[in-house]
Each structure stands twice: as C-alpha cells, then as structure tokens.
Write a protein that holds these residues in place. Structure first.
Motif, short mmCIF file in Angstrom:
data_model
loop_
_atom_site.label_atom_id
_atom_site.label_comp_id
_atom_site.label_asym_id
_atom_site.label_seq_id
_atom_site.Cartn_x
_atom_site.Cartn_y
_atom_site.Cartn_z
N LYS A 1 0.84 -1.20 0.00
CA LYS A 1 0.00 0.00 0.00
C LYS A 1 0.87 1.24 0.00
O LYS A 1 2.02 1.20 0.42
CB LYS A 1 -0.97 -0.10 1.20
N GLY A 2 0.34 2.35 -0.47
CA GLY A 2 1.12 3.58 -0.51
C GLY A 2 2.22 3.55 -1.56
O GLY A 2 3.25 4.18 -1.40
N LYS A 3 2.01 2.80 -2.62
CA LYS A 3 3.04 2.72 -3.67
C LYS A 3 3.08 4.02 -4.46
O LYS A 3 2.09 4.69 -4.62
CB LYS A 3 2.73 1.57 -4.63
N MET A 4 4.27 4.34 -4.97
CA MET A 4 4.43 5.52 -5.81
C MET A 4 4.07 5.15 -7.25
O MET A 4 4.24 4.02 -7.68
CB MET A 4 5.87 6.03 -5.78
N ILE A 5 3.53 6.12 -7.97
CA ILE A 5 3.23 5.93 -9.38
C ILE A 5 4.22 6.76 -10.19
O ILE A 5 4.44 7.93 -9.90
CB ILE A 5 1.79 6.37 -9.71
N ILE A 6 4.83 6.12 -11.17
CA ILE A 6 5.72 6.81 -12.11
C ILE A 6 4.94 6.96 -13.41
O ILE A 6 4.32 6.02 -13.89
CB ILE A 6 7.01 5.98 -12.37
N TYR A 7 4.98 8.17 -13.97
CA TYR A 7 4.32 8.43 -15.25
C TYR A 7 5.39 8.50 -16.32
O TYR A 7 6.27 9.35 -16.27
CB TYR A 7 3.55 9.76 -15.18
N THR A 8 5.31 7.58 -17.29
CA THR A 8 6.30 7.56 -18.37
C THR A 8 5.61 7.96 -19.69
O THR A 8 4.42 7.71 -19.88
CB THR A 8 6.93 6.16 -18.54
N CYS A 9 6.40 8.52 -20.57
CA CYS A 9 5.90 8.92 -21.88
C CYS A 9 5.50 7.67 -22.66
O CYS A 9 6.26 6.70 -22.74
CB CYS A 9 7.00 9.68 -22.63
N ARG A 10 4.30 7.70 -23.24
CA ARG A 10 3.77 6.58 -24.00
C ARG A 10 4.60 6.30 -25.27
O ARG A 10 4.59 5.20 -25.80
CB ARG A 10 2.32 6.89 -24.37
N PHE A 11 5.34 7.30 -25.75
CA PHE A 11 6.13 7.14 -26.98
C PHE A 11 7.58 6.76 -26.70
O PHE A 11 8.15 5.95 -27.40
CB PHE A 11 6.11 8.44 -27.81
N THR A 12 8.21 7.39 -25.69
CA THR A 12 9.65 7.20 -25.48
C THR A 12 9.97 6.31 -24.28
O THR A 12 11.09 5.83 -24.15
CB THR A 12 10.34 8.56 -25.22
N GLY A 13 9.02 6.15 -23.37
CA GLY A 13 9.30 5.42 -22.13
C GLY A 13 10.03 6.26 -21.09
O GLY A 13 10.34 5.79 -20.00
N ASP A 14 10.31 7.53 -21.40
CA ASP A 14 11.00 8.41 -20.45
C ASP A 14 10.09 8.73 -19.27
O ASP A 14 8.89 8.97 -19.46
CB ASP A 14 11.38 9.75 -21.12
N GLU A 15 10.68 8.79 -18.07
CA GLU A 15 9.92 9.23 -16.91
C GLU A 15 9.64 10.72 -17.05
O GLU A 15 10.53 11.51 -17.33
CB GLU A 15 10.71 8.97 -15.62
N MET A 16 8.38 11.10 -16.83
CA MET A 16 7.97 12.50 -16.98
C MET A 16 7.50 13.10 -15.66
O MET A 16 7.54 14.31 -15.48
CB MET A 16 6.82 12.59 -17.98
#
Length: 185
Positions: A1-16
């Motif tokens: 529980k309390g996990k962090m969410i990383i948002y990555t670019c759908r095209f490059t996979g880069d963390e945004m």
C-alpha cells in the motif's frame, strides 16, 4: 500500500512525472476544468542536498535573524533537474510550432491509444473528445509558458508545459494525461 506511481511517456518510455508531486486539475480563467490535463507545482531546491530553499526573506516572516541567503548554493528546479527531477530540456516554441506539435502529437497519440489493447475504447474516445479543448487552452497560454521535452529529446514524445501562475516564481507543470503510462513502483 502507498506505492508511488511513475508516469512515463507513451512514446519514449522516459519518466515524466511521479505521484510524489501533488497533482491537481488544470482550470481556465473562468475556473472550468480543462479535461485531459493535470498540473503539478515545482520549486527551487538545493542542487547538493535536494532540500527546499530559504529564499532569504529574513525576519519578515518570523525567520531567524539577518542571515543572508547562501549565494554559493546552486538552485535547480525540482521537476526539470536531472538528479532530483526528470531531466527535462527546455525547448523554445513559437505559437505556430506549438500548434503543429499538438496537431501531430494528438493524431499520433490517438493512434497509439487505439493500437494499445490495454486501453479500452471509451478511454480513446474520451481523449479524442478532450483534445480540442486542451489544445485550445494550451495555445491560449503560449505567452505564459515554457516548453520541455523529455530525457531522450524525441520531438514526437510527450512534452511538459511550464506555466507561470500569478506571482509564483516557480512554474506549475502541465502534462497531457493520455500521453503518459502509469506504473506503480
């Protein structure tokens, strides 16, 4: 529980972006929520420690004594910086360039969403319906924004839009939600 969410670019996979930054809806000048976007605030931090910075208002706000801010400290933006943020790079755009980017990006993103079996049809439709509204909003704010591309510098990848709001010296960053993939870590 309390996990962090990383948002990555759908095209490059880069963390945004990550859920460590409090997200809020983007609203227009009338207070209406702009669908398809979210916003996070940024701040200047100490490059060495990552700590937030005393901007040197001294005793005006009950601070301690007459200490001057440390001029030797290198300050970086906590969203843009390579070490503490997401390694974003400033990418100046004229209004016409922004319009061209948004047209191409939204067209490519709609196709990418349609081709992704994990994205249900109603999500694709929701994106397609919101794109016109959020593109119009972003274009209307062009003069108050700076534009940032992700680490891989792919011009077709997602972009972060830095908007200066009110008197705040640090920008809020706007991202296009459908262009990001959420991953719990």
């Amino acid at each position: 529980k309390g996990k962090m969410i990383i948002y990555t670019c759908r095209f490059t996979g880069d963390e945004m972006m990550s859920s460590a930054y409090a997200q809020r809806p983007v609203t227009n000048d009338d207070g209406d929520v702009i669908p398809g976007l979210f916003m996070v605030d940024s701040q200047k931090i100490n490059k060495d420690s990552g700590g937030s910075v005393d901007i040197g208002c001294g005793g005006e706000f009950g601070g301690a004594g007459d200490e001057a801010p440390d001029e030797t400290v290198e300050l970086v933006n906590n969203v843009v910086d390579e070490s503490f943020g997401f390694g974003l790079t400033d990418c100046p755009l004229q209004k016409k360039d922004l319009k061209d980017f948004l047209q191409t990006y939204c067209k490519n993103l709609r196709q990418k969403l349609k081709d992704d079996e994990s994205v249900p049809g109603p999500e694709v439709k929701k994106f397609a319906q919101s794109a016109g509204t959020f593109c119009k909003y972003l274009l209307s704010k062009h003069a108050d924004m700076e534009f940032f591309i992700s680490r891989s510098m792919d011009p077709d990848g997602s972009m972060a839009f830095a908007l200066y709001v009110g008197e705040n010296a640090n920008p809020s960053f706007i991202l296009i939600e459908a262009g990001l993939i959420e991953t719990k870590v």
